[in-house]
Design a protein around this motif. Structure first.
Motif, PDB file in Angstrom:
ATOM      1  N   VAL A  77     -42.872   1.592  11.010  1.00 52.48           N
ATOM      2  CA  VAL A  77     -42.121   1.340   9.783  1.00 52.48           C
ATOM      3  C   VAL A  77     -42.053  -0.153   9.481  1.00 52.48           C
ATOM      4  O   VAL A  77     -42.168  -0.582   8.322  1.00 52.48           O
ATOM      5  CB  VAL A  77     -40.703   1.941   9.899  1.00 52.48           C
ATOM      6  CG1 VAL A  77     -39.858   1.579   8.684  1.00 52.48           C
ATOM      7  CG2 VAL A  77     -40.777   3.456  10.037  1.00 52.48           C
ATOM      8  N   ASP A  78     -41.885  -0.991  10.522  1.00 50.30           N
ATOM      9  CA  ASP A  78     -41.817  -2.435  10.312  1.00 50.30           C
ATOM     10  C   ASP A  78     -43.143  -2.978   9.792  1.00 50.30           C
ATOM     11  O   ASP A  78     -43.166  -3.845   8.912  1.00 50.30           O
ATOM     12  CB  ASP A  78     -41.440  -3.121  11.624  1.00 50.30           C
ATOM     13  CG  ASP A  78     -41.217  -4.608  11.445  1.00 50.30           C
ATOM     14  OD1 ASP A  78     -40.262  -4.989  10.751  1.00 50.30           O
ATOM     15  OD2 ASP A  78     -42.011  -5.404  11.994  1.00 50.30           O
ATOM     16  N   HIS A  79     -44.265  -2.487  10.313  1.00 46.72           N
ATOM     17  CA  HIS A  79     -45.558  -2.951   9.804  1.00 46.72           C
ATOM     18  C   HIS A  79     -45.774  -2.484   8.362  1.00 46.72           C
ATOM     19  O   HIS A  79     -46.341  -3.224   7.548  1.00 46.72           O
ATOM     20  CB  HIS A  79     -46.690  -2.428  10.692  1.00 46.72           C
ATOM     21  CG  HIS A  79     -48.045  -2.896  10.260  1.00 46.72           C
ATOM     22  ND1 HIS A  79     -48.526  -4.156  10.540  1.00 46.72           N
ATOM     23  CD2 HIS A  79     -49.026  -2.271   9.532  1.00 46.72           C
ATOM     24  CE1 HIS A  79     -49.735  -4.291  10.018  1.00 46.72           C
ATOM     25  NE2 HIS A  79     -50.062  -3.168   9.410  1.00 46.72           N
ATOM     26  N   LEU A  80     -45.333  -1.298   8.050  1.00 45.63           N
ATOM     27  CA  LEU A  80     -45.459  -0.811   6.671  1.00 45.63           C
ATOM     28  C   LEU A  80     -44.630  -1.666   5.725  1.00 45.63           C
ATOM     29  O   LEU A  80     -45.030  -1.904   4.580  1.00 45.63           O
ATOM     30  CB  LEU A  80     -45.015   0.648   6.610  1.00 45.63           C
ATOM     31  CG  LEU A  80     -45.362   1.423   5.332  1.00 45.63           C
ATOM     32  CD1 LEU A  80     -46.869   1.547   5.177  1.00 45.63           C
ATOM     33  CD2 LEU A  80     -44.721   2.804   5.359  1.00 45.63           C
ATOM     34  N   LYS A  81     -43.498  -2.148   6.197  1.00 50.89           N
ATOM     35  CA  LYS A  81     -42.646  -3.018   5.384  1.00 50.89           C
ATOM     36  C   LYS A  81     -43.308  -4.366   5.149  1.00 50.89           C
ATOM     37  O   LYS A  81     -43.304  -4.897   4.038  1.00 50.89           O
ATOM     38  CB  LYS A  81     -41.288  -3.194   6.074  1.00 50.89           C
ATOM     39  CG  LYS A  81     -40.364  -4.175   5.382  1.00 50.89           C
ATOM     40  CD  LYS A  81     -39.081  -4.343   6.176  1.00 50.89           C
ATOM     41  CE  LYS A  81     -38.177  -5.378   5.533  1.00 50.89           C
ATOM     42  NZ  LYS A  81     -36.917  -5.573   6.310  1.00 50.89           N
ATOM     43  N   GLN A  82     -43.881  -4.953   6.201  1.00 54.75           N
ATOM     44  CA  GLN A  82     -44.524  -6.255   6.073  1.00 54.75           C
ATOM     45  C   GLN A  82     -45.811  -6.178   5.264  1.00 54.75           C
ATOM     46  O   GLN A  82     -46.180  -7.148   4.596  1.00 54.75           O
ATOM     47  CB  GLN A  82     -44.808  -6.832   7.462  1.00 54.75           C
ATOM     48  CG  GLN A  82     -43.563  -7.117   8.284  1.00 54.75           C
ATOM     49  CD  GLN A  82     -43.889  -7.634   9.668  1.00 54.75           C
ATOM     50  OE1 GLN A  82     -45.064  -7.772  10.023  1.00 54.75           O
ATOM     51  NE2 GLN A  82     -42.876  -7.918  10.472  1.00 54.75           N
ATOM     52  N   GLN A  83     -46.499  -5.059   5.314  1.00 57.67           N
ATOM     53  CA  GLN A  83     -47.757  -4.919   4.580  1.00 57.67           C
ATOM     54  C   GLN A  83     -47.531  -4.980   3.084  1.00 57.67           C
ATOM     55  O   GLN A  83     -48.234  -5.686   2.359  1.00 57.67           O
ATOM     56  CB  GLN A  83     -48.445  -3.611   4.978  1.00 57.67           C
ATOM     57  CG  GLN A  83     -49.763  -3.361   4.283  1.00 57.67           C
ATOM     58  CD  GLN A  83     -50.845  -4.341   4.705  1.00 57.67           C
ATOM     59  OE1 GLN A  83     -50.738  -4.981   5.757  1.00 57.67           O
ATOM     60  NE2 GLN A  83     -51.873  -4.472   3.894  1.00 57.67           N
ATOM     61  N   GLY A  84     -46.555  -4.230   2.609  1.00 56.77           N
ATOM     62  CA  GLY A  84     -46.230  -4.269   1.180  1.00 56.77           C
ATOM     63  C   GLY A  84     -47.060  -3.345   0.329  1.00 56.77           C
ATOM     64  O   GLY A  84     -46.619  -2.940  -0.749  1.00 56.77           O
TER      65      GLY A  84
END
Length: 286
Positions: A77-84
């Motif tokens: 979820v954190d990587h999905l947030k940073q990816q945008g």
């Protein structure tokens, strides 16, 4: 011709027929034993030192994302947030090194997360941000809406939704459209508010001159006693909130009452002669 002369002539003829070229070109072949004996013995091979390994066999291997399902969910979820941007499930699993595409439990929790959006048409996953603006004008509209409700917006939450938000806020601040509060330590932006009174001529929003600001900050509030005396001289009365609270007398502890002192009475026994005093101050007291 004597025998000695014949022997000497035979020896000379044998020397002339002898071939010494091999002996001169490779003397080692002539005396192999002597050359091998003179060569130094080979040195024993040095033992290689064992390198100490930092592996702790009692701990699991560090895979980066761990083996717990909840830990892997946080990483995804954190990587999905940073990816945008929206991503495929397989790409997200490869980048985060998590079994999103093979672990049914992890996939179920990932899809049920309140911040994960799944588009069934494209089969892409994206992060649900607090705000969806992508331009400076849309950002200003969002700030105006929250300011009219009686509050501002956190610059950190705006940055999480849009990476270009801090730069846009600085531009809006220079134009006088917003007001920004900053930290006292390093001057970082904290909260942003809509500026209802823009500093424009003829619109009642001109900033106060620096000279008047310095005069205002030099003013000192008088003590409570002088303030009450000045109000009384003008026929005014202080409000209840401004009335000074009377201080407790010094020397006594709050919340404790002293017990009343008891008067000592003279105790006598009528059956004894001489009227003997039985009180503490008498001869039989403590």
């Amino acid at each position: 011709m004597s025998s000695l002369a014949r022997d000497a002539a035979a020896f000379k003829s044998s020397l002339q027929r002898q071939d010494f070229t091999t002996w001169h070109s490779n003397p080692q072949n002539a005396t192999p034993d002597s050359t091998q004996a003179s060569s130094p013995p080979p040195e024993p091979s040095q033992k290689k030192k064992k390198q100490k390994s930092n592996i702790v066999y009692s701990q699991p291997a560090d895979t980066g994302t761990g083996t717990n399902v909840n830990t892997q969910l946080v990483y995804a979820v954190d990587h999905l947030k940073q990816q945008g941007n929206p991503m495929r499930l397989q790409d997200l699993a490869i980048i985060t090194n998590t079994p999103l595409d093979t672990n049914a439990t992890l996939l179920e929790r990932f899809r049920a997360h309140d911040r994960v959006i799944h588009d069934p048409k494209t089969d892409l996953y994206s992060y649900r941000h607090d705000f969806t603006f992508r331009t400076k004008q849309q950002l200003l509209t969002e700030i105006q809406r929250h300011t009219r409700k009686g509050g501002g917006l956190s610059v950190r939450s705006l940055k999480d939704s849009w990476k270009e938000a801090p730069a846009a806020i600085e531009e809006l601040e220079k134009d006088g459209d917003v007001l920004v509060t900053r930290t006292a330590k390093d001057g970082q932006m904290r909260m942003v508010f809509w500026n209802e009174l823009k500093p424009e001529e003829g619109n009642g929003g001109m900033p106060v001159e620096q000279e008047f600001q310095e005069v205002w900050h030099k003013l000192k509030v008088p003590p409570d006693a002088d303030l009450l005396r000045s109000l009384a001289n003008e026929g005014l009365q202080a409000t209840a909130a401004e009335t000074p609270v009377p201080k407790a007398p010094v020397g006594r502890k709050k919340g404790r009452k002293q017990a009343p002192r008891q008067r000592q009475a003279k105790l006598t026994n009528a059956h004894l002669r001489g009227d003997i005093d039985l009180s503490s101050s008498g001869p039989f007291g403590k």
